[in-house]
Design an enzyme around this catalytic site. Structure first.
Site, PDB file in Angstrom:
ATOM      1  N   SER A 126     -26.792 -37.117 -14.445  1.00  0.00           N
ATOM      2  CA  SER A 126     -27.490 -37.724 -13.266  1.00  0.00           C
ATOM      3  C   SER A 126     -28.272 -36.903 -11.975  1.00  0.00           C
ATOM      4  CB  SER A 126     -26.654 -38.956 -12.672  1.00  0.00           C
ATOM      5  OG  SER A 126     -26.748 -40.113 -13.133  1.00  0.00           O
ATOM      6  N   SER A 139     -29.202 -40.837 -12.453  1.00  0.00           N
ATOM      7  CA  SER A 139     -28.986 -41.915 -11.255  1.00  0.00           C
ATOM      8  C   SER A 139     -29.446 -41.415 -10.037  1.00  0.00           C
ATOM      9  CB  SER A 139     -27.841 -42.535 -11.461  1.00  0.00           C
ATOM     10  OG  SER A 139     -26.838 -41.597 -11.076  1.00  0.00           O
ATOM     11  N   LYS A 177     -27.152 -38.947  -1.645  1.00  0.00           N
ATOM     12  CA  LYS A 177     -27.123 -39.913  -2.502  1.00  0.00           C
ATOM     13  C   LYS A 177     -26.229 -40.960  -1.863  1.00  0.00           C
ATOM     14  CE  LYS A 177     -26.316 -40.920  -7.420  1.00  0.00           C
ATOM     15  NZ  LYS A 177     -25.944 -40.425  -8.763  1.00  0.00           N
TER      16      LYS A 177
HETATM   17  N1  GLN Z   1     -27.490 -42.070 -17.431  1.00  0.00           N
HETATM   18  C1  GLN Z   1     -25.991 -41.859 -17.673  1.00  0.00           C
HETATM   19  C2  GLN Z   1     -25.418 -43.475 -17.322  1.00  0.00           C
HETATM   20  O1  GLN Z   1     -26.251 -44.117 -17.143  1.00  0.00           O
HETATM   21  C3  GLN Z   1     -25.390 -40.790 -16.732  1.00  0.00           C
HETATM   22  C4  GLN Z   1     -25.408 -41.330 -15.373  1.00  0.00           C
HETATM   23  C5  GLN Z   1     -24.611 -40.670 -14.397  1.00  0.00           C
HETATM   24  O2  GLN Z   1     -24.612 -39.257 -14.789  1.00  0.00           O
HETATM   25  N2  GLN Z   1     -24.297 -40.868 -13.098  1.00  0.00           N
HETATM   26  O3  GLN Z   1     -24.330 -43.444 -17.493  1.00  0.00           O
END
Ligand code: GLN
Length: 489
Positions: free
Chosen positions: A180, A156, A81
């Site tokens: 995420s 994400s 990532k």
């Molecule tokens: N979807 C959540 C957010 O937008 C979690 C994102 C994540 O775990 N990085 O904060």
């Protein structure tokens, strides 16, 4: 073996074949690079492909294998990532503000992967600064779900999950601040594990919300996730929140047996509005599978569940607003040209460099931390966080593992939720509590919707109980045996 077959190998199978000389790391890496060349235009998973580096690392891996000094991931093609710092390779966080940033150092997890002999294929797309649930917040491209190219892969770490599902790598690293790793794993039909807070070093992980972020593996099955975790976990003096606790060989913890394990199902989770009936049905079937295999499933309560989402969306943006203050056009990446003085340079750089979701979070977070509102918002959210931690502590008095769906729905259409941030935030309703509590969670595939979209089962364990979590997930995976299906791309 054809090139296609090579790309479909699990990490454990590839390890064996590499060790006995049946295949070489160069052959395997070339096969995966070839697949990337042909499928990447459909999936859009990569921000950077490091082809030359991958071939060089593969040659090196072959050498160590021949010498008998190979590390546990020698010759395994992996993708990362793009918010994990990679020495000499651009790290963008899928943001324009990091334009031109090339880290002069490796994140600790990268040092560990390199020492283990892994081959890096490239850097994967994501929501900008890991803020999002669909990959649509990337400044560069929208990654597509290999099971249905008109749908999002989750986020994400959506591209990490999509790349594993589409056989564009054998394993990937993602990060999880509120879900995420687990939510995209569920949407793409792969395994994703968020470790206990402090289990894996965050040194070199670009910070979103430092008290919630963890790096973890995404892989084709539970054993492969265990293999990667064993390599990346462990104490690191460069991360003050890293915990000095021995790392077991997680692979040896796996057993196909759930007899005697007690799973707790939070009543509050199943009452969630907007849960897709197909998800509920797959979850119930998974529960039956576990009971049939000799596990016990009991109802438990996590009474503060309703407050997790609002608490998360105060704490995470508050930390983000502080972490992202460093992107001011002075030290890193993008700087707005033609500014009239320092203040205007800051303003133009930040308003031009960040996308809309990042700006929304910075504004929310700054507001929650402001002197007049700190007690009402940030302090209150921190108190709720403690109550959520206590809910979990009480639950783990009654059960070993907490069981729930990973996400309330399967992957949605690209564009379906972009105009409604609240709907988007609800994607993580089952995952973000684990980050608030600091406990580990894993998503394993547990079925499909009528449209052939994967559904994920989430298991959450007590702090540092990754061994029993992986064991339970592995046992379920063996019992459920739903891995035959593959995305058609
Ligand atoms: N979807 C959540 C957010 O937008 C979690 C994102 C994540 O775990 N990085 O904060």
């Amino acid at each position: 073996m054809t090139e296609g077959d090579l790309c479909e190998l699990s990490i454990s199978a590839a390890q064996k074949m590499l060790r006995c000389g049946e295949i070489s790391a160069v052959e395997l890496t070339n096969a995966v690079l070839e697949r990337i060349r042909s499928k990447e235009p459909e999936i859009n998973a990569f921000i950077t492909i490091t082809e030359d580096l991958a071939r060089k690392q593969a040659q090196q891996a072959d050498k160590t294998i021949a010498e008998g000094s190979a590390g546990p991931l020698a010759g395994i093609p992996m993708a990362i990532k793009d918010l994990i710092c990679t020495k000499g390779v651009a790290t963008t966080c899928a943001s324009r503000i990091l334009e031109g940033f090339i880290p002069p150092y490796d994140a600790t997890v990268m040092e560990r992967l390199n020492a283990a002999g892994a081959v890096m294929l490239g850097k994967l797309n994501m929501d900008e600064f890991a803020m999002g649930s669909s990959n649509e917040n990337s400044a560069f491209k929208i990654t597509r779900n290999p099971w249905d190219l008109s749908r999002i892969p989750g986020g994400s770490s959506g591209a990490s999950a999509a790349a594993v599902a589409a056989d564009l790598c054998l394993g990937a690293l993602g990060s999880d601040t509120g879900g995420s790793i687990r939510q995209p794993a569920a949407h793409c039909g792969v395994v994703g594990l968020k470790p206990t807070y402090g289990r894996v070093s965050r040194f070199g992980l670009v910070a979103f919300a430092s008290s919630l972020d963890q790096i973890g593996p995404l892989a084709g099955n539970v054993e492969d996730a265990a293999i990667i975790l064993s390599v990346i976990a462990g104490y690191d003096p460069r991360d003050a929140t890293s915990v000095d606790k021995a790392v077991p060989d997680y692979r040896t913890c796996l057993a196909a047996d759930v007899k005697g394990l007690k799973f707790g199902i939070p009543a509050e989770y199943l009452e969630t509005e907007g849960m897709d009936p197909a998800v509920k049905a797959a979850f119930e079937k998974a529960t039956e599978t576990l009971v049939r295999a000799g596990a016990q499933c009991i109802e438990i309560s996590l009474p503060h569940t309703d407050h997790a989402l609002p608490a998360y969306y105060l704490i995470a943006p508050a930390e983000a607003s502080s972490n992202l203050a460093r992107y001011d056009g002075v030290k890193y990446g993008f700087r707005a040209p033609d500014a009239d003085g320092l203040k205007q340079m800051y303003a133009l750089t930040r308003s031009g460099g960040f996308g809309p979701e990042v700006k929304r979070r910075v504004l929310l977070g700054t507001y929650a931390l402001s002197a007049g509102y700190y007690d009402a918002y940030y302090k209150k959210a921190s108190q709720i966080r403690t109550l959520i931690q206590r809910d979990f502590a009480a639950a783990f008095e009654k059960c070993d593992i907490i069981l729930s769906p990973t996400a309330p729905t399967a992957a949605f259409e690209i564009g379906e939720k972009t105009d409604d941030p609240l709907q988007m935030y609800l994607s993580d309703i089952f995952t973000l509590s684990a980050n608030l509590a600091g406990i580990p969670g894993i998503s394993v595939p547990c079925g499909f919707t009528e449209n052939n979209l994967p559904i994920g089962l989430q298991m959450m364990g007590n702090h540092f109980a990754e061994d029993s979590l992986l064991k339970a997930a592995y046992a379920y995976e063996q019992q459920a045996g739903i891995y035959e299906k593959k995305p058609v791309i």
